[in-house]
Enzyme design. Structure first.
Site, PDB file in Angstrom:
ATOM      1  N   PHE A   1     -53.220  -0.606 -15.129  1.00  0.00           N
ATOM      2  CA  PHE A   1     -54.258  -0.882 -16.098  1.00  0.00           C
ATOM      3  C   PHE A   1     -53.859  -1.485 -17.358  1.00  0.00           C
ATOM      4  CE2 PHE A   1     -53.384   3.843 -14.843  1.00  0.00           C
ATOM      5  CZ  PHE A   1     -54.124   3.693 -13.769  1.00  0.00           C
ATOM      6  N   CYS A   2     -53.162  -2.649 -17.107  1.00  0.00           N
ATOM      7  CA  CYS A   2     -52.918  -3.720 -17.986  1.00  0.00           C
ATOM      8  C   CYS A   2     -51.871  -3.116 -19.318  1.00  0.00           C
ATOM      9  CB  CYS A   2     -54.105  -4.325 -18.636  1.00  0.00           C
ATOM     10  SG  CYS A   2     -55.094  -5.155 -17.425  1.00  0.00           S
ATOM     11  N   ASN A   3     -51.006  -2.134 -18.850  1.00  0.00           N
ATOM     12  CA  ASN A   3     -50.212  -1.317 -19.693  1.00  0.00           C
ATOM     13  C   ASN A   3     -48.995  -1.295 -19.067  1.00  0.00           C
ATOM     14  OD1 ASN A   3     -48.955   0.303 -21.617  1.00  0.00           O
ATOM     15  ND2 ASN A   3     -50.832   1.531 -22.251  1.00  0.00           N
TER      16      ASN A   3
END
Length: 489
Positions: free
Chosen positions: A405-407
């Site tokens: 999740f791009c984290n």
């Protein structure tokens, strides 16, 4: 596709739709049947509100009618159609300030392509330096993490505040430790640097304290608050909390329009930014032969080129639409569904007594948003590859998210990836996700994320629970299925 639910103690009498609290949110079910009936087309179940909200029928019709009933042109011109477009853009600015209870003498609204564009505006123009560091939490979207490249180019220190297991929250004592590390200036003597964190994690749904805004400012820092995941289902009141910068994507709040976000900035903080370039619309005057330019002194100095003047008015309509439903009502509905699903999923056990899911983040609904991140487990305790879940859930009609999740910070904390292993492992030449996982010794490349939003219903949550039980409970693995090799952020 339908799923037959197993009878189990966790579900007996546990239907969330039967509760009085759920009944108090019945307006959302009425809207689902009218404004959002396209969600139930073809038996699909939408569970990716953290990725994007869903547009209501009324929003789309309002856009259609406005374009066909009026004539609008580039607001940088001076003619009736230009003035008509500019008037709608300015009305949208006022609507944004009203929605967030932001004093127009304190805040301005800068329209951007999205929340990422808002972060870039701050990063490129902030005056980082050896005595002006960037402090980040591990739990940040990559659009915030990317600001560190601007800081490093200015030779500014970059410090991260870690996450603590098992709930993957950030300890306030660790925040204070990083804010006070090195030389920090007292308030009033100029900014000590920039502190950036999310009001709500896009990975785990953890809500970090808004009180950290004042805490960081007391230590002399400017604060960038990422509200992209928080604002769709929670009230952000800028008359109570006063971050220097707030980044938003409107499609996250109400589905439409895409391609429009915003940076809400305090006027005094905006004056401290120095843009490294200029573009059409951002300057009062410029000379080629004289080699000079004079930037605009207000928010338009940060709005590059021609604004999306045909879609920005949809922001005002969306805000009015969300306000008419009630952010508090949406918050109540989402909290009920999230709490119920978390309780059901974490209670599920294989026949051998082992849990079906490994949850990332807090198991209860306190100080968390409508996002649940987890992996399914086989009966032997090993993890079901998230890519397999992506294939099978998609085939069953579920729209959800898998991956990190791009984290990356939250992912590294969730999957127990140590700094030492990252430094020892050469990932530069890994071309597939399988090579990447093998290098790190990980069984899967990410998690499964289910997220609720404005139009979510009990049927959505119950359908996913039935799918989880019927597909993964007591299922032996791993399977021999061929999975698409890919690397994602």
């Amino acid at each position: 596709m339908t799923f037959e639910k197993r009878s189990s103690p966790t579900q007996a009498g546990a239907g969330v739709a039967a509760t009085a609290a759920y009944a108090s949110t019945a307006r959302i079910d009425e809207l689902r049947a009218t404004e959002y009936r396209h969600l139930d087309r073809d038996g699909r179940v939408y569970l990716d509100y953290a990725g994007a909200g869903v547009a209501a029928r009324t929003q789309v019709l309002a856009h259609h009618d406005r374009l066909l009933q009026g004539l609008y042109s580039n607001p940088h011109s001076e003619n009736p159609t230009s003035e008509a477009a500019g008037s709608l853009v300015e009305s949208a600015r006022r609507a944004v300030l009203d929605f967030f209870h932001a004093d127009p003498t304190e805040y301005v609204v800068i329209f951007t392509p999205n929340a990422s564009g808002a972060c870039r505006l701050v990063g490129e123009a902030y005056r980082f330096g050896r005595d002006r560091p960037l402090v980040l939490t591990w739990d940040n979207h990559n659009s915030v993490n990317g600001i560190r490249e601007y800081a490093r180019a200015a030779r500014a220190p970059v410090r991260y505040v870690p996450l603590a297991a098992p709930d993957l929250r950030v300890a306030e004592s660790d925040v204070i430790a990083e804010l006070t590390a090195g030389r920090a200036r007292p308030a009033g003597s100029g900014a000590s640097g920039l502190f950036a964190y999310p009001a709500q994690s896009n990975f785990t749904g953890v809500q970090h304290p808004l009180g950290w805004v004042d805490l960081a400012q007391q230590h002399g820092y400017d604060v960038l608050l990422d509200a992209a995941a928080f604002a769709p289902t929670n009230r952000l009141d800028l008359s109570v909390v006063h971050p220097d910068f707030v980044c938003l994507s409107w499609y996250k709040l109400f589905g439409y329009p895409t391609g429009v976000g915003a940076l809400l900035a305090r006027r005094d903080a905006l004056t401290r930014l120095r843009r490294p370039w200029f573009a059409g619309g951002t300057i009062r005057a410029v000379s080629v032969q004289g080699d000079w330019h004079q930037p605009m002194g207000d928010e338009s100095g940060f709005e590059d080129g021609t604004l999306n003047f045909l879609s920005i008015p949809d922001v005002e309509f969306g805000l009015r639409w969300l306000d008419s439903i009630g952010v508090d009502l949406v918050h109540t509905r989402v909290s009920l569904l999230t709490g119920w699903l978390l309780k059901q999923l974490t209670a599920l056990r294989h026949r051998n007594g082992r849990p079906l899911v490994r949850l990332y983040g807090p198991p209860m609904g306190t100080a968390r948003g409508g996002t649940a991140a987890f992996n399914f487990r086989y009966p032997d305790g090993s993890l079901v590859d998230e890519r397999l879940v992506a294939l099978e859930s998609s085939a069953a009609g579920f729209a959800l998210r898998t991956g990190c999740f791009c984290n990356p910070g939250a992912a590294e904390a969730a999957f127990d990836i140590s700094q030492g292993s990252l430094r020892r492992t050469n990932l530069a030449h890994t071309e597939t996700i399988d090579q990447h996982l093998a290098a790190l010794g990980l069984p899967t490349g990410g998690a499964v994320r289910v997220s609720f939003g404005l139009a979510s219903t009990a049927a959505d949550a119950e359908s996913f629970l039935a799918f989880a039980e019927s597909t993964y409970l007591d299922r032996n693995g791993p399977t021999d299925i061929r999975l698409t090799p890919r690397i994602r952020c």
